[in-house]
Design a protein around this motif. Structure first.
Motif, short mmCIF file in Angstrom:
data_model
loop_
_atom_site.label_atom_id
_atom_site.label_comp_id
_atom_site.label_asym_id
_atom_site.label_seq_id
_atom_site.Cartn_x
_atom_site.Cartn_y
_atom_site.Cartn_z
N ILE A 39 0.84 -1.21 0.00
CA ILE A 39 0.00 0.00 0.00
C ILE A 39 0.87 1.25 0.00
N LEU A 40 1.95 1.22 0.77
CA LEU A 40 2.86 2.36 0.85
C LEU A 40 3.47 2.68 -0.51
N ARG A 41 3.84 1.63 -1.27
CA ARG A 41 4.40 1.83 -2.61
C ARG A 41 3.42 2.54 -3.53
N ILE A 42 2.14 2.23 -3.41
CA ILE A 42 1.13 2.86 -4.27
C ILE A 42 0.78 4.26 -3.77
N SER A 43 0.51 4.38 -2.46
CA SER A 43 -0.02 5.64 -1.91
C SER A 43 1.05 6.68 -1.60
N LYS A 44 2.29 6.23 -1.35
CA LYS A 44 3.40 7.12 -0.96
C LYS A 44 3.08 7.88 0.33
N LYS A 46 2.65 7.13 4.50
CA LYS A 46 2.74 6.18 5.61
C LYS A 46 1.42 6.13 6.39
N ALA A 47 0.87 7.32 6.68
CA ALA A 47 -0.38 7.40 7.45
C ALA A 47 -1.52 6.72 6.71
N LEU A 48 -1.61 6.98 5.40
CA LEU A 48 -2.67 6.38 4.59
C LEU A 48 -2.49 4.86 4.53
N ALA A 49 -1.25 4.41 4.37
CA ALA A 49 -0.97 2.96 4.32
C ALA A 49 -1.40 2.29 5.62
N GLU A 50 -1.11 2.93 6.75
CA GLU A 50 -1.50 2.35 8.05
C GLU A 50 -3.01 2.27 8.18
N ASP A 51 -3.69 3.35 7.77
CA ASP A 51 -5.16 3.37 7.81
C ASP A 51 -5.76 2.27 6.95
N VAL A 52 -5.24 2.16 5.72
CA VAL A 52 -5.77 1.16 4.77
C VAL A 52 -5.58 -0.25 5.32
N VAL A 53 -4.40 -0.53 5.84
CA VAL A 53 -4.12 -1.87 6.38
C VAL A 53 -5.10 -2.21 7.50
N GLN A 54 -5.30 -1.26 8.43
CA GLN A 54 -6.25 -1.49 9.53
C GLN A 54 -7.66 -1.73 8.98
N ASP A 55 -8.07 -0.88 8.03
CA ASP A 55 -9.42 -1.01 7.44
C ASP A 55 -9.59 -2.35 6.74
N VAL A 56 -8.54 -2.81 6.07
CA VAL A 56 -8.60 -4.08 5.34
C VAL A 56 -8.89 -5.24 6.30
N HIS A 84 -9.99 -0.76 -1.67
CA HIS A 84 -10.19 0.21 -0.59
C HIS A 84 -9.32 1.45 -0.81
N LEU A 85 -8.08 1.24 -1.19
CA LEU A 85 -7.17 2.36 -1.44
C LEU A 85 -7.67 3.21 -2.61
N LEU A 86 -8.09 2.55 -3.70
CA LEU A 86 -8.60 3.29 -4.86
C LEU A 86 -9.82 4.12 -4.50
N ASN A 87 -10.72 3.54 -3.69
CA ASN A 87 -11.90 4.29 -3.25
C ASN A 87 -11.51 5.51 -2.43
N LEU A 88 -10.54 5.32 -1.54
CA LEU A 88 -10.05 6.45 -0.72
C LEU A 88 -9.43 7.53 -1.60
N LEU A 89 -8.60 7.10 -2.56
CA LEU A 89 -7.93 8.07 -3.44
C LEU A 89 -8.92 8.82 -4.31
N LYS A 90 -9.96 8.11 -4.78
CA LYS A 90 -11.02 8.77 -5.57
C LYS A 90 -11.74 9.81 -4.73
N ARG A 91 -12.01 9.44 -3.47
CA ARG A 91 -12.71 10.35 -2.56
C ARG A 91 -11.85 11.59 -2.30
N VAL A 92 -10.56 11.38 -2.05
CA VAL A 92 -9.63 12.49 -1.82
C VAL A 92 -9.56 13.39 -3.05
N GLN A 93 -9.48 12.76 -4.23
CA GLN A 93 -9.41 13.52 -5.49
C GLN A 93 -10.67 14.36 -5.68
#
Length: 196
Positions: A39-44, A46-56, A84-93
């Motif tokens: 997730i970190l490689r895609i999102s760049k 750390k905070a987002l990666a941690e959130d996504v992992v917990q949510d998963v 989940h990450l793509l949905n978050l990124l779409k929402r942020v965008q």
């Protein structure tokens, strides 16, 4: 000694489907580092990666009945994470686009100094608009945009669903944009009348 030591992934998933919360821990421990790195490689972030992992892993527990123990678990896990990450990124965008629109409220009529709002005035207008928000909308907006909290943490703090946080953010951004557009229309009209 870990009571799940020696269990295969398939056995752990079957236990999970039988509402055995303890079976989630070894699955988490086996995959958390690699999933976080993925997730970190895609999102760049750390905070987002941690959130996504917990949510998963929360989603994994919530949807445990749908997991097919005969299919590769890693593939299933990473598919959830990617979605989940793509949905978050779409929402942020989407929110960034709305915020960009809010920032573009200097009227594009003619580039005269009279019609330009300086940065301080712009900020003042946004502050005014925030003050006009309904209570829950305002509480969500301030936590997300001013304090930088995640939707998940705001949902936990306010005791509402994450989806409600998203809906309130969309509503808040729409209200702010409308307020600013209305103020600009009045400002434009005043400038126009002053010149005649």
């Amino acid at each position: 000694m870990n009571k799940y030591e020696g269990f295969t992934e398939k056995e752990l998933i079957v236990l999970l489907q039988q509402d055995n919360e303890g079976a989630l821990r070894p699955l988490y421990e086996n995959h958390v580092k690699a999933l976080h790195y993925f997730i970190l490689r895609i999102s760049k972030s750390k905070a987002l990666a941690e959130d996504v992992v917990q949510d998963v892993f929360v989603k994994l527990w919530e949807n445990r009945a749908q997991i097919d123990p005969d299919q590769p678990f890693k593939t299933y896990l990473y598919t959830i994470a990617k979605r989940h990450l793509l949905n978050l990124l779409k929402r942020v965008q989407h929110e960034t686009q709305i915020l960009d629109e809010i920032r573009k409220y200097t009227p594009a009529v003619e580039a005269t100094t009279d019609l330009q709002l300086d940065y301080a005035e712009s900020n003042h207008l946004v502050q005014e608009a925030i003050e006009k928000l309904p209570p829950q909308c305002k509480a969500v907006f301030i936590r997300c945009k001013v304090q930088g909290m995640t939707y998940k943490n705001v949902a936990l703090e306010l005791g509402i669903a994450e989806g409600t946080v998203h809906a309130q953010m969309v509503k808040a951004l729409r209200i702010i944009k409308e307020y600013i557009n209305l103020k600009n229309a009045v400002l434009l009209l005043l400038v126009y009348l002053k010149n005649y």
